[in-house]
Design an enzyme around this catalytic site. Structure first.
Site, PDB file in Angstrom:
ATOM      1  N   CYS A  49       0.834  -1.206   0.000  1.00 61.74           N
ATOM      2  CA  CYS A  49       0.000   0.000   0.000  1.00 61.74           C
ATOM      3  C   CYS A  49       0.870   1.257   0.000  1.00 61.74           C
ATOM      4  O   CYS A  49       1.730   1.423   0.873  1.00 61.74           O
ATOM      5  CB  CYS A  49      -0.915   0.005   1.229  1.00 61.74           C
ATOM      6  SG  CYS A  49      -1.797   1.569   1.471  1.00 61.74           S
ATOM      7  N   CYS A  52       0.464   3.338   3.521  1.00 64.12           N
ATOM      8  CA  CYS A  52       0.846   2.829   4.836  1.00 64.12           C
ATOM      9  C   CYS A  52       2.176   3.428   5.300  1.00 64.12           C
ATOM     10  O   CYS A  52       3.032   3.781   4.471  1.00 64.12           O
ATOM     11  CB  CYS A  52       0.948   1.298   4.792  1.00 64.12           C
ATOM     12  SG  CYS A  52      -0.633   0.438   4.925  1.00 64.12           S
ATOM     13  N   HIS A 114      -4.271   0.426   8.023  1.00 65.39           N
ATOM     14  CA  HIS A 114      -4.790   0.213   6.679  1.00 65.39           C
ATOM     15  C   HIS A 114      -6.265  -0.167   6.674  1.00 65.39           C
ATOM     16  O   HIS A 114      -6.966   0.074   5.683  1.00 65.39           O
ATOM     17  CB  HIS A 114      -3.957  -0.902   6.016  1.00 65.39           C
ATOM     18  CG  HIS A 114      -4.287  -1.176   4.594  1.00 65.39           C
ATOM     19  ND1 HIS A 114      -3.921  -0.336   3.565  1.00 65.39           N
ATOM     20  CD2 HIS A 114      -4.963  -2.211   4.021  1.00 65.39           C
ATOM     21  CE1 HIS A 114      -4.336  -0.836   2.412  1.00 65.39           C
ATOM     22  NE2 HIS A 114      -4.968  -1.966   2.658  1.00 65.39           N
ATOM     23  N   ASN A 152     -13.679  10.385  -0.761  1.00 67.72           N
ATOM     24  CA  ASN A 152     -14.424   9.387  -1.525  1.00 67.72           C
ATOM     25  C   ASN A 152     -14.182   8.046  -0.847  1.00 67.72           C
ATOM     26  O   ASN A 152     -13.052   7.569  -0.801  1.00 67.72           O
ATOM     27  CB  ASN A 152     -13.954   9.323  -2.980  1.00 67.72           C
ATOM     28  CG  ASN A 152     -14.237  10.608  -3.727  1.00 67.72           C
ATOM     29  OD1 ASN A 152     -15.293  11.203  -3.571  1.00 67.72           O
ATOM     30  ND2 ASN A 152     -13.290  11.051  -4.531  1.00 67.72           N
ATOM     31  N   SER A 160      -9.934   3.862  -5.532  1.00 66.91           N
ATOM     32  CA  SER A 160      -9.147   2.684  -5.901  1.00 66.91           C
ATOM     33  C   SER A 160      -8.165   2.276  -4.810  1.00 66.91           C
ATOM     34  O   SER A 160      -7.530   1.225  -4.909  1.00 66.91           O
ATOM     35  CB  SER A 160      -8.369   2.960  -7.196  1.00 66.91           C
ATOM     36  OG  SER A 160      -7.520   4.082  -7.042  1.00 66.91           O
ATOM     37  N   HIS A 163      -6.830   2.077   1.691  1.00 66.82           N
ATOM     38  CA  HIS A 163      -6.345   2.713   2.912  1.00 66.82           C
ATOM     39  C   HIS A 163      -7.159   3.977   3.169  1.00 66.82           C
ATOM     40  O   HIS A 163      -7.247   4.852   2.309  1.00 66.82           O
ATOM     41  CB  HIS A 163      -4.866   3.069   2.777  1.00 66.82           C
ATOM     42  CG  HIS A 163      -4.223   3.478   4.068  1.00 66.82           C
ATOM     43  ND1 HIS A 163      -3.224   2.745   4.665  1.00 66.82           N
ATOM     44  CD2 HIS A 163      -4.447   4.535   4.889  1.00 66.82           C
ATOM     45  CE1 HIS A 163      -2.849   3.330   5.787  1.00 66.82           C
ATOM     46  NE2 HIS A 163      -3.586   4.428   5.944  1.00 66.82           N
ATOM     47  N   HIS A 165      -8.470   7.403   3.536  1.00 63.71           N
ATOM     48  CA  HIS A 165      -7.831   8.682   3.254  1.00 63.71           C
ATOM     49  C   HIS A 165      -8.831   9.648   2.629  1.00 63.71           C
ATOM     50  O   HIS A 165      -9.893   9.261   2.164  1.00 63.71           O
ATOM     51  CB  HIS A 165      -6.642   8.494   2.299  1.00 63.71           C
ATOM     52  CG  HIS A 165      -7.045   8.130   0.890  1.00 63.71           C
ATOM     53  ND1 HIS A 165      -7.493   6.862   0.550  1.00 63.71           N
ATOM     54  CD2 HIS A 165      -7.100   8.853  -0.252  1.00 63.71           C
ATOM     55  CE1 HIS A 165      -7.778   6.823  -0.735  1.00 63.71           C
ATOM     56  NE2 HIS A 165      -7.557   8.019  -1.248  1.00 63.71           N
ATOM     57  N   GLN A 167      -8.883  13.847   0.592  1.00 63.74           N
ATOM     58  CA  GLN A 167      -8.084  14.729  -0.252  1.00 63.74           C
ATOM     59  C   GLN A 167      -8.365  16.181   0.091  1.00 63.74           C
ATOM     60  O   GLN A 167      -9.399  16.512   0.655  1.00 63.74           O
ATOM     61  CB  GLN A 167      -8.383  14.478  -1.728  1.00 63.74           C
ATOM     62  CG  GLN A 167      -8.061  13.068  -2.196  1.00 63.74           C
ATOM     63  CD  GLN A 167      -8.237  12.906  -3.696  1.00 63.74           C
ATOM     64  OE1 GLN A 167      -7.633  13.629  -4.483  1.00 63.74           O
ATOM     65  NE2 GLN A 167      -9.071  11.948  -4.091  1.00 63.74           N
ATOM     66  N   HIS A 298     -21.297  18.052   3.374  1.00 60.76           N
ATOM     67  CA  HIS A 298     -22.292  17.236   2.681  1.00 60.76           C
ATOM     68  C   HIS A 298     -21.813  15.790   2.635  1.00 60.76           C
ATOM     69  O   HIS A 298     -20.649  15.526   2.316  1.00 60.76           O
ATOM     70  CB  HIS A 298     -22.476  17.721   1.238  1.00 60.76           C
ATOM     71  CG  HIS A 298     -22.995  19.115   1.113  1.00 60.76           C
ATOM     72  ND1 HIS A 298     -24.330  19.417   1.180  1.00 60.76           N
ATOM     73  CD2 HIS A 298     -22.345  20.303   0.913  1.00 60.76           C
ATOM     74  CE1 HIS A 298     -24.497  20.725   1.020  1.00 60.76           C
ATOM     75  NE2 HIS A 298     -23.303  21.284   0.871  1.00 60.76           N
ATOM     76  N   GLN A 323     -34.411  12.974  -8.664  1.00 61.20           N
ATOM     77  CA  GLN A 323     -35.669  12.354  -8.252  1.00 61.20           C
ATOM     78  C   GLN A 323     -35.363  11.290  -7.209  1.00 61.20           C
ATOM     79  O   GLN A 323     -34.359  10.590  -7.296  1.00 61.20           O
ATOM     80  CB  GLN A 323     -36.388  11.731  -9.454  1.00 61.20           C
ATOM     81  CG  GLN A 323     -37.749  11.128  -9.151  1.00 61.20           C
ATOM     82  CD  GLN A 323     -37.688   9.660  -8.704  1.00 61.20           C
ATOM     83  OE1 GLN A 323     -36.742   8.942  -9.025  1.00 61.20           O
ATOM     84  NE2 GLN A 323     -38.687   9.236  -7.953  1.00 61.20           N
TER      85      GLN A 323
END
Length: 353
Positions: A49, A52, A114, A152, A160, A163, A165, A167, A298, A323
C-alpha cells in the site's frame, strides 16, 4: 394530503435546484437488505500500500512512520502550482471560453492503520483528523480562495485505494458548487439579515423529524431537499464560517458527530458504507464580511437497498432534475434507528442503540 404521501418537488435553498419526490413508490415498511455484503477483511498493514507508514510511493518518496494522520502532495494531482498559457481567443469567447487556473492537491491519510475507516477510529484519532483538516485549511487559505476538503469512500465511489484517506484541493477560483452556495446564501442574507443555514438549523431543531444527531456544537440532518437516498448535512450550530475558527471544544464535538454519523451509516447494511463527503468553507481572503456563511459538510452516499445496490443518477436525473422515492423523513428514521455501536464491535450480539 401530506408531503409524505403525495408526489411533489422540494427546493434546495443552497443551490436553487429542485428535487422530484415520489414517496408513493417507496413509502412501505423497511425490510432491510437481502443481498450479502462484501465482508472482505483488510490487514492492519499492507506492505504494497502506498499510503501505509514507511512504504514507498509511486514517485519514490517514502512515508514517515506516522502515528495519526499524514498529508502529502498528490503524486498525480489534478491541479498544478503554476498556470499554463491559454490562447487569448478563448479567454473572451462566449462559446469556447477558457480560463487560467492553478492550485495544489494533497492526500490525507486518516490513520496509519490500513483497515480502519473513520467510524472505527478512537475519539482521539478522530480529533487528530479534524485538527489536520484545520491545519491544512489554515495554511492553504493564505494562498487560495477555495479550499476543498473531501473524501471518496469505497470502490463504488471510484476510490481505488482502500487505505482510509481523503483529499484536499486548493485553488484561487471558486468551484462551481461553492460559488452557487455563496450566491444563494448571500441573496438570503441580503433579504432577511440572517444566515440561511443558521435559520435552517433552528427550523430543523424545532421539527426534529429529520435530525440524525445533535450535540452542543453540531447538527446532523437528512436535509429536506436531499437527493441521494441517505444524504446528510453536517452543520455548525455556531457562528462559524470556516475551519480556521474552530476551537478545541468544537473540534472535540465534531469528532463525536463524525463517529456517530459514520457508524450509523455502516450499521444500515452492516458494511463499510460508501459515500462522497466534503466540507464547504466560506471563500477565503476576499476582504469582506462572510456572515452569510456557515461551515458545513455534505455526505452523498449512493447505497439504496443493500451494500451492493445503489441509486444511479441517470435518465431523468441527468436530463431533468434529481428524483427520489425514499423520502428524506423515511431515510432519517432509518438513520435514527441505526445503532451508534459499530456492527463489527457487536458481531454475534444484539445491537444496542
Amino acid at each position: 394530503m401530506s408531503l409524505l404521501a403525495s408526489t411533489h418537488r422540494r427546493k434546495n435553498p443552497l443551490t436553487g435546484r429542485w428535487i422530484l419526490v415520489s414517496p408513493h413508490r417507496n413509502n412501505r415498511p423497511w425490510l432491510g437488505a437481502t443481498e450479502a455484503p462484501n465482508n472482505t477483511t483488510l490487514v492492519n498493514y499492507d506492505e504494497a500500500c502506498p499510503l501505509c507508514p514507511t512504504n514507498t510511493r509511486a514517485n519514490g518518496e517514502s512515508n514517515p512512520d506516522y502515528k495519526y494522520t499524514h498529508v502529502f502532495n498528490n503524486d498525480f494531482g489534478a491541479l498544478t502550482p503554476s498556470c499554463n498559457d491559454l490562447p487569448a481567443d478563448n479567454l473572451n469567447d462566449d462559446l469556447f471560453s477558457a480560463d487560467h487556473t492553478s492550485g495544489e492537491c494533497r492526500v490525507m491519510c486518516f490513520s496509519p492503520e490500513h483497515n480502519k475507516t473513520l467510524p472505527e477510529l478512537e475519539h482521539d484519532a478522530l480529533c487528530a483528523v479534524v485538527a489536520t483538516w484545520q491545519a491544512q485549511y489554515n495554511e492553504l487559505s493564505q494562498r487560495y480562495q477555495c479550499v476543498q476538503v473531501f473524501e471518496n469512500k469505497g470502490e463504488i465511489m471510484g476510490c481505488s485505494q482502500p487505505h482510509p484517506h481523503g483529499q484536499i484541493w486548493a485553488h484561487q477560483h471558486l468551484s462551481t458548487e461553492v460559488d452557487i452556495e455563496d450566491t444563494q446564501q448571500l441573496d438570503y442574507f441580503n433579504k432577511r439579515g440572517t444566515a440561511l443555514l443558521a435559520d435552517y438549523v433552528k427550523k430543523e431543531q424545532a421539527d426534529g423529524t429529520r435530525t440524525v444527531f445533535e450535540n452542543t456544537h453540531w447538527l446532523v440532518v437528512v436535509p429536506f431537499w436531499a437527493a441521494w437516498p441517505f444524504e446528510t448535512l453536517l452543520l455548525s450550530k455556531d457562528n462559524v464560517q470556516h475551519f480556521g475558527q474552530l476551537n478545541s471544544t468544537q473540534i472535540d464535538t465534531l469528532a463525536e458527530a463524525l463517529k456517530v454519523l459514520t457508524t450509523k451509516y455502516d450499521n444500515i447494511f452492516n458494511c463499510s458504507f460508501a459515500y462522497s463527503m466534503g466540507w464547504h468553507n466560506a471563500p477565503a481572503n476576499r476582504g469582506q464580511d462572510e456572515q452569510h456563511w456557515r461551515l458545513h459538510a455534505h455526505f452523498y452516499p449512493p447505497l439504496l437497498r443493500s451494500a451492493s445496490i445503489k441509486k444511479h443518477m441517470v435518465g431523468y436525473e441527468m436530463l431533468g432534475e434529481s428524483q427520489r422515492d425514499l423520502s428524506a423523513e423515511t431515510a432519517a428514521s432509518i438513520l435514527q434507528a441505526a445503532s451508534t455501536t459499530h456492527y463489527k464491535a457487536t458481531a454475534g450480539k444484539n445491537h444496542d442503540t
